[in-house]
Design a protein around this motif. Structure first.
Motif, PDB file in Angstrom:
ATOM      1  N   GLU A  16     -11.378   0.431  12.521  1.00 11.49           N
ATOM      2  CA  GLU A  16     -11.133  -0.788  13.280  1.00 11.49           C
ATOM      3  C   GLU A  16      -9.942  -1.521  12.664  1.00 11.49           C
ATOM      4  O   GLU A  16      -9.663  -1.369  11.485  1.00 11.49           O
ATOM      5  N   PRO A  17      -9.233  -2.333  13.448  1.00  8.35           N
ATOM      6  CA  PRO A  17      -8.162  -3.141  12.868  1.00  8.35           C
ATOM      7  C   PRO A  17      -8.720  -4.008  11.737  1.00  8.35           C
ATOM      8  O   PRO A  17      -9.823  -4.529  11.831  1.00  8.35           O
ATOM      9  N   ASP A  18      -7.955  -4.146  10.678  1.00  4.80           N
ATOM     10  CA  ASP A  18      -8.407  -4.840   9.481  1.00  4.80           C
ATOM     11  C   ASP A  18      -7.888  -6.275   9.474  1.00  4.80           C
ATOM     12  O   ASP A  18      -6.883  -6.571   8.842  1.00  4.80           O
ATOM     13  N   THR A  19      -8.545  -7.157  10.221  1.00  4.99           N
ATOM     14  CA  THR A  19      -8.106  -8.545  10.252  1.00  4.99           C
ATOM     15  C   THR A  19      -8.377  -9.248   8.933  1.00  4.99           C
ATOM     16  O   THR A  19      -7.806 -10.290   8.666  1.00  4.99           O
ATOM     17  N   SER A  20      -9.218  -8.662   8.087  1.00  4.97           N
ATOM     18  CA  SER A  20      -9.498  -9.302   6.803  1.00  4.97           C
ATOM     19  C   SER A  20      -8.247  -9.326   5.925  1.00  4.97           C
ATOM     20  O   SER A  20      -8.080 -10.244   5.122  1.00  4.97           O
ATOM     21  N   LEU A  21      -7.350  -8.362   6.057  1.00  2.95           N
ATOM     22  CA  LEU A  21      -6.109  -8.376   5.280  1.00  2.95           C
ATOM     23  C   LEU A  21      -5.292  -9.603   5.664  1.00  2.95           C
ATOM     24  O   LEU A  21      -4.796 -10.325   4.792  1.00  2.95           O
ATOM     25  N   TYR A  22      -5.152  -9.847   6.934  1.00  2.00           N
ATOM     26  CA  TYR A  22      -4.444 -11.031   7.431  1.00  2.00           C
ATOM     27  C   TYR A  22      -5.055 -12.296   6.838  1.00  2.00           C
ATOM     28  O   TYR A  22      -4.346 -13.176   6.352  1.00  2.00           O
ATOM     29  N   ASN A 111       1.128 -16.515  -4.820  1.00  2.00           N
ATOM     30  CA  ASN A 111       0.351 -17.147  -3.755  1.00  2.00           C
ATOM     31  C   ASN A 111      -1.121 -16.735  -3.792  1.00  2.00           C
ATOM     32  O   ASN A 111      -1.834 -16.918  -2.809  1.00  2.00           O
ATOM     33  N   ASP A 112      -1.540 -16.183  -4.926  1.00  2.00           N
ATOM     34  CA  ASP A 112      -2.947 -15.832  -5.173  1.00  2.00           C
ATOM     35  C   ASP A 112      -3.526 -14.839  -4.169  1.00  2.00           C
ATOM     36  O   ASP A 112      -4.731 -14.880  -3.877  1.00  2.00           O
ATOM     37  N   ALA A 113      -2.698 -13.960  -3.643  1.00  2.00           N
ATOM     38  CA  ALA A 113      -3.221 -12.895  -2.779  1.00  2.00           C
ATOM     39  C   ALA A 113      -3.995 -11.916  -3.656  1.00  2.00           C
ATOM     40  O   ALA A 113      -3.508 -11.511  -4.711  1.00  2.00           O
ATOM     41  N   PRO A 114      -5.196 -11.547  -3.260  1.00  2.49           N
ATOM     42  CA  PRO A 114      -5.984 -10.606  -4.058  1.00  2.49           C
ATOM     43  C   PRO A 114      -5.245  -9.270  -4.221  1.00  2.49           C
ATOM     44  O   PRO A 114      -4.529  -8.818  -3.322  1.00  2.49           O
ATOM     45  N   THR A 115      -5.428  -8.636  -5.362  1.00  2.00           N
ATOM     46  CA  THR A 115      -4.756  -7.370  -5.658  1.00  2.00           C
ATOM     47  C   THR A 115      -5.040  -6.319  -4.593  1.00  2.00           C
ATOM     48  O   THR A 115      -4.146  -5.578  -4.181  1.00  2.00           O
ATOM     49  N   GLY A 116      -6.275  -6.240  -4.129  1.00  2.00           N
ATOM     50  CA  GLY A 116      -6.612  -5.273  -3.083  1.00  2.00           C
ATOM     51  C   GLY A 116      -5.819  -5.519  -1.814  1.00  2.00           C
ATOM     52  O   GLY A 116      -5.351  -4.573  -1.167  1.00  2.00           O
ATOM     53  N   GLN A 118      -2.889  -7.009  -1.667  1.00  2.00           N
ATOM     54  CA  GLN A 118      -1.507  -6.645  -1.977  1.00  2.00           C
ATOM     55  C   GLN A 118      -1.308  -5.145  -1.780  1.00  2.00           C
ATOM     56  O   GLN A 118      -0.349  -4.711  -1.138  1.00  2.00           O
ATOM     57  N   ASN A 119      -2.229  -4.373  -2.329  1.00  2.00           N
ATOM     58  CA  ASN A 119      -2.128  -2.916  -2.235  1.00  2.00           C
ATOM     59  C   ASN A 119      -2.218  -2.433  -0.793  1.00  2.00           C
ATOM     60  O   ASN A 119      -1.506  -1.514  -0.383  1.00  2.00           O
ATOM     61  N   ARG A 120      -3.100  -3.054  -0.015  1.00  2.00           N
ATOM     62  CA  ARG A 120      -3.241  -2.650   1.388  1.00  2.00           C
ATOM     63  C   ARG A 120      -1.979  -2.977   2.188  1.00  2.00           C
ATOM     64  O   ARG A 120      -1.559  -2.205   3.048  1.00  2.00           O
ATOM     65  N   LEU A 121      -1.361  -4.122   1.904  1.00  2.00           N
ATOM     66  CA  LEU A 121      -0.126  -4.460   2.610  1.00  2.00           C
ATOM     67  C   LEU A 121       0.988  -3.493   2.223  1.00  2.00           C
ATOM     68  O   LEU A 121       1.710  -2.990   3.097  1.00  2.00           O
TER      69      LEU A 121
END
Length: 135
Positions: A16-22, A111-116, A118-121
């Motif tokens: 499914e599309p991963d809106t959680s990354l957004y 900007n405190d983006a979680p490492t996971g 960051q890796n997914r992006l």
């Protein structure tokens, strides 16, 4: 049991599309902040800043924000030029490409983006590499 494993395997092939990354990137506002910090890092980075001289900063910010927003599963649509066309005459080296990725990671960390996230992006950006490097 085999049917359940088979169906689970099929689901993994079509996630499914991963809106959680957004959301983890802070939605559009968070992504815009990441891009803004990235721009400051680019200006300071002598490995790559010459590649960006003379660009329309506002347009670059808007386009990259839209592109990262779209790639992260957000509701944005990137309407900028194709990567191959945009980078055709830039002769970007591996070092320059890596420098930009390093700066993007630093901007996400600031900007405190979680490492996971960051890796997914980064994983979603990797398919653009051949067009940026014009391979």
């Amino acid at each position: 049991m085999m049917a359940v494993l088979f169906l689970a395997g099929c689901q993994a092939l079509n996630p499914e599309p991963d809106t959680s990354l957004y959301q983890q990137l802070g939605e559009r506002e968070g992504i815009a902040n990441i891009v803004e910090d990235l721009l400051y890092l680019i200006v300071e980075d002598e490995r790559i800043n010459h590649q960006f001289k003379g660009m329309d900063v506002a347009q670059f910010h808007r386009n990259l924000t839209d592109q990262l927003c779209e790639l992260s599963g957000g509701p944005c649509t990137y309407t900028g030029r194709e990567m191959r066309e945009l980078h055709a005459d830039m002769a970007i080296t591996n070092t320059q490409f890596n420098a930009l990725v390093e700066n993007l990671i630093l901007a996400m960390e600031e900007n405190d983006a979680p490492t996971g996230a960051q890796n997914r992006l980064i994983k979603r950006l990797l398919p653009l590499y051949p067009d940026i490097r014009n391979l």
